[in-house]
Scaffold this motif. Structure first.
Motif, PDB file in Angstrom:
ATOM      1  N   THR A 120       0.848  -1.816   0.079  1.00 39.31           N
ATOM      2  CA  THR A 120       0.165   0.071   0.201  1.00 39.31           C
ATOM      3  C   THR A 120       0.710   1.124   0.016  1.00 39.31           C
ATOM      4  N   GLU A 121       2.421   0.809   0.658  1.00 37.39           N
ATOM      5  CA  GLU A 121       2.819   2.314   0.203  1.00 37.39           C
ATOM      6  C   GLU A 121       4.643   2.234  -0.607  1.00 37.39           C
ATOM      7  N   HIS A 122       4.849   2.975  -1.091  1.00 32.87           N
ATOM      8  CA  HIS A 122       6.215   2.261  -2.488  1.00 32.87           C
ATOM      9  C   HIS A 122       6.884   1.876  -1.712  1.00 32.87           C
ATOM     10  N   HIS A 123       7.218   2.396   0.173  1.00 34.02           N
ATOM     11  CA  HIS A 123       8.262   1.808   0.553  1.00 34.02           C
ATOM     12  C   HIS A 123       8.266   0.231   1.033  1.00 34.02           C
ATOM     13  N   GLU A 124       7.453   0.073  -0.017  1.00 29.85           N
ATOM     14  CA  GLU A 124       6.930  -1.211   1.066  1.00 29.85           C
ATOM     15  C   GLU A 124       7.315  -2.533  -0.143  1.00 29.85           C
ATOM     16  N   VAL A 125       7.257  -2.207  -1.447  1.00 30.93           N
ATOM     17  CA  VAL A 125       7.670  -2.921  -2.506  1.00 30.93           C
ATOM     18  C   VAL A 125       9.009  -2.779  -2.515  1.00 30.93           C
ATOM     19  N   VAL A 126       9.622  -4.169  -2.455  1.00 33.58           N
ATOM     20  CA  VAL A 126      10.543  -4.959  -2.117  1.00 33.58           C
ATOM     21  C   VAL A 126      10.897  -5.858  -2.780  1.00 33.58           C
ATOM     22  N   PRO A 127      11.644  -6.139  -4.026  1.00 36.71           N
ATOM     23  CA  PRO A 127      11.762  -6.711  -4.393  1.00 36.71           C
ATOM     24  C   PRO A 127      13.141  -7.973  -4.030  1.00 36.71           C
ATOM     25  N   GLY A 128      12.881  -9.181  -3.918  1.00 42.44           N
ATOM     26  CA  GLY A 128      13.243 -10.331  -2.868  1.00 42.44           C
ATOM     27  C   GLY A 128      12.878 -11.109  -3.155  1.00 42.44           C
ATOM     28  N   GLU A 129      13.645 -12.276  -1.999  1.00 35.71           N
ATOM     29  CA  GLU A 129      11.995 -13.339  -1.699  1.00 35.71           C
ATOM     30  C   GLU A 129      11.297 -13.176  -0.379  1.00 35.71           C
ATOM     31  N   TRP A 130      10.360 -13.300  -0.005  1.00 39.24           N
ATOM     32  CA  TRP A 130       9.550 -12.964   1.266  1.00 39.24           C
ATOM     33  C   TRP A 130       8.672 -13.847   1.673  1.00 39.24           C
ATOM     34  N   HIS A 131       9.123 -14.866   3.133  1.00 37.00           N
ATOM     35  CA  HIS A 131       9.222 -15.811   3.676  1.00 37.00           C
ATOM     36  C   HIS A 131       7.974 -15.464   4.710  1.00 37.00           C
ATOM     37  N   PHE A 132       7.002 -16.395   4.194  1.00 34.60           N
ATOM     38  CA  PHE A 132       5.519 -15.955   5.040  1.00 34.60           C
ATOM     39  C   PHE A 132       5.585 -17.792   6.157  1.00 34.60           C
ATOM     40  N   LEU A 133       5.263 -17.342   7.625  1.00 35.55           N
ATOM     41  CA  LEU A 133       5.307 -18.757   8.308  1.00 35.55           C
ATOM     42  C   LEU A 133       3.897 -18.342   9.498  1.00 35.55           C
ATOM     43  N   VAL A 134       3.264 -19.578   8.912  1.00 33.59           N
ATOM     44  CA  VAL A 134       2.539 -19.315  10.785  1.00 33.59           C
ATOM     45  C   VAL A 134       2.508 -20.680  11.439  1.00 33.59           C
ATOM     46  N   PHE A 135       2.008 -19.627  12.935  1.00 28.91           N
ATOM     47  CA  PHE A 135       2.896 -20.875  14.106  1.00 28.91           C
ATOM     48  C   PHE A 135       1.554 -21.115  15.390  1.00 28.91           C
ATOM     49  N   GLN A 136       1.324 -21.848  15.880  1.00 31.89           N
ATOM     50  CA  GLN A 136       0.370 -21.866  17.051  1.00 31.89           C
ATOM     51  C   GLN A 136       1.296 -21.866  18.223  1.00 31.89           C
ATOM     52  N   GLY A 137       2.203 -21.375  19.001  1.00 37.71           N
ATOM     53  CA  GLY A 137       2.514 -21.370  19.527  1.00 37.71           C
ATOM     54  C   GLY A 137       4.067 -21.258  19.354  1.00 37.71           C
ATOM     55  N   ASP A 138       4.674 -22.493  19.418  1.00 41.49           N
ATOM     56  CA  ASP A 138       6.172 -23.407  19.011  1.00 41.49           C
ATOM     57  C   ASP A 138       5.800 -24.205  17.879  1.00 41.49           C
ATOM     58  N   ARG A 139       4.095 -24.400  16.929  1.00 45.80           N
ATOM     59  CA  ARG A 139       4.108 -25.532  16.050  1.00 45.80           C
ATOM     60  C   ARG A 139       3.908 -24.392  15.234  1.00 45.80           C
ATOM     61  N   LYS A 140       4.932 -24.579  13.986  1.00 46.07           N
ATOM     62  CA  LYS A 140       4.386 -24.711  12.714  1.00 46.07           C
ATOM     63  C   LYS A 140       3.226 -25.016  11.501  1.00 46.07           C
ATOM     64  N   LEU A 141       2.141 -24.368  11.398  1.00 49.59           N
ATOM     65  CA  LEU A 141       1.105 -24.423  10.947  1.00 49.59           C
ATOM     66  C   LEU A 141       1.286 -24.995   9.376  1.00 49.59           C
ATOM     67  N   ALA A 142       2.177 -23.072   8.552  1.00 52.87           N
ATOM     68  CA  ALA A 142       1.925 -23.610   7.371  1.00 52.87           C
ATOM     69  C   ALA A 142       3.277 -22.276   7.064  1.00 52.87           C
ATOM     70  N   GLU A 143       3.250 -22.750   5.775  1.00 48.77           N
ATOM     71  CA  GLU A 143       4.294 -21.576   5.677  1.00 48.77           C
ATOM     72  C   GLU A 143       4.798 -21.121   4.121  1.00 48.77           C
ATOM     73  N   GLN A 144       4.966 -20.403   3.533  1.00 54.36           N
ATOM     74  CA  GLN A 144       5.105 -20.103   1.789  1.00 54.36           C
ATOM     75  C   GLN A 144       6.446 -19.068   1.473  1.00 54.36           C
ATOM     76  N   ARG A 145       7.201 -19.590   0.622  1.00 55.74           N
ATOM     77  CA  ARG A 145       7.943 -18.759   0.279  1.00 55.74           C
ATOM     78  C   ARG A 145       7.499 -17.928  -1.279  1.00 55.74           C
ATOM     79  N   PHE A 146       7.211 -16.435  -1.692  1.00 63.29           N
ATOM     80  CA  PHE A 146       7.270 -15.876  -2.220  1.00 63.29           C
ATOM     81  C   PHE A 146       8.534 -15.293  -2.803  1.00 63.29           C
ATOM     82  N   GLN A 147       8.580 -14.729  -4.491  1.00 60.68           N
ATOM     83  CA  GLN A 147       9.351 -14.504  -5.271  1.00 60.68           C
ATOM     84  C   GLN A 147       9.004 -13.026  -5.634  1.00 60.68           C
ATOM     85  N   VAL A 148       9.436 -11.770  -5.071  1.00 60.16           N
ATOM     86  CA  VAL A 148       8.920 -10.258  -5.513  1.00 60.16           C
ATOM     87  C   VAL A 148       9.490  -9.754  -6.619  1.00 60.16           C
ATOM     88  N   ARG A 149       8.799  -9.604  -8.607  1.00 58.95           N
ATOM     89  CA  ARG A 149       9.633  -9.443  -9.045  1.00 58.95           C
ATOM     90  C   ARG A 149       8.906  -7.840  -9.753  1.00 58.95           C
TER      91      ARG A 149
END
Length: 152
Positions: free
Chosen positions: A123-152
């Motif tokens: 939503t802001e120009h400074h947020e648009v950063v190319p490269g790898e973005w890695h999303f992780l979802v945890f509940q406590g110390d348990r990982k429930l989901a993850e995904q890597r994205f390449q922003v180009r």
């Protein structure tokens, strides 16, 4: 009765034993479809929960792009440990000059919600950063989901 069985029996009868939250079904990952043609800085578009996700790991580096995950959780209880959404970035530098290699959001569990979403919207120009973005979802110390994205 052995002490261990007594302890387990007490936990189960007192309601202290928590159900294990888990992902059920497919995890959708990609770019959320948008009808916005010329987004302006700071502008967000309210979207519906059934907004279509275009499956991809490649994300356009442009204002207005929203990308992430949508998934269903089973075993949710309102008083249970909340989700932690961890966004690892290639280094977002805010207007004050501070570098953010990660954003962390705590999200309460909503038992009646059929799906949960983890998304980031440029939503802001400074947020648009190319490269790898890695999303992780945890509940406590348990990982429930993850995904890597390449922003180009």
């Amino acid at each position: 009765m052995p002490r261990f069985l007594i302890l387990v029996s007490l936990l189960l009868s007192s309601g202290l034993a928590l159900a294990e939250v888990r992902v059920v079904g497919p995890v959708e990952a990609g770019v959320f479809e948008s009808q916005l043609k010329d987004p302006q800085p700071g502008e967000r578009v309210l979207s519906r929960s059934d907004q279509r996700i275009i499956p991809t790991q490649d994300v356009p580096a442009k204002l207005g792009t929203k990308f992430g995950l949508r998934f269903s959780l089973e075993g949710k209880r309102a008083d249970d440990t909340p989700l932690t959404l961890l966004y690892l970035t290639p280094g977002v530098v805010s207007p004050d000059g501070e570098r953010h290699d990660r954003f962390e959001v705590t999200q309460a569990l909503v038992p009646g919600a059929p799906q949960d979403v983890m998304a980031f919207e440029f939503t802001e120009h400074h947020e648009v950063v190319p490269g790898e973005w890695h999303f992780l979802v945890f509940q406590g110390d348990r990982k429930l989901a993850e995904q890597r994205f390449q922003v180009r």
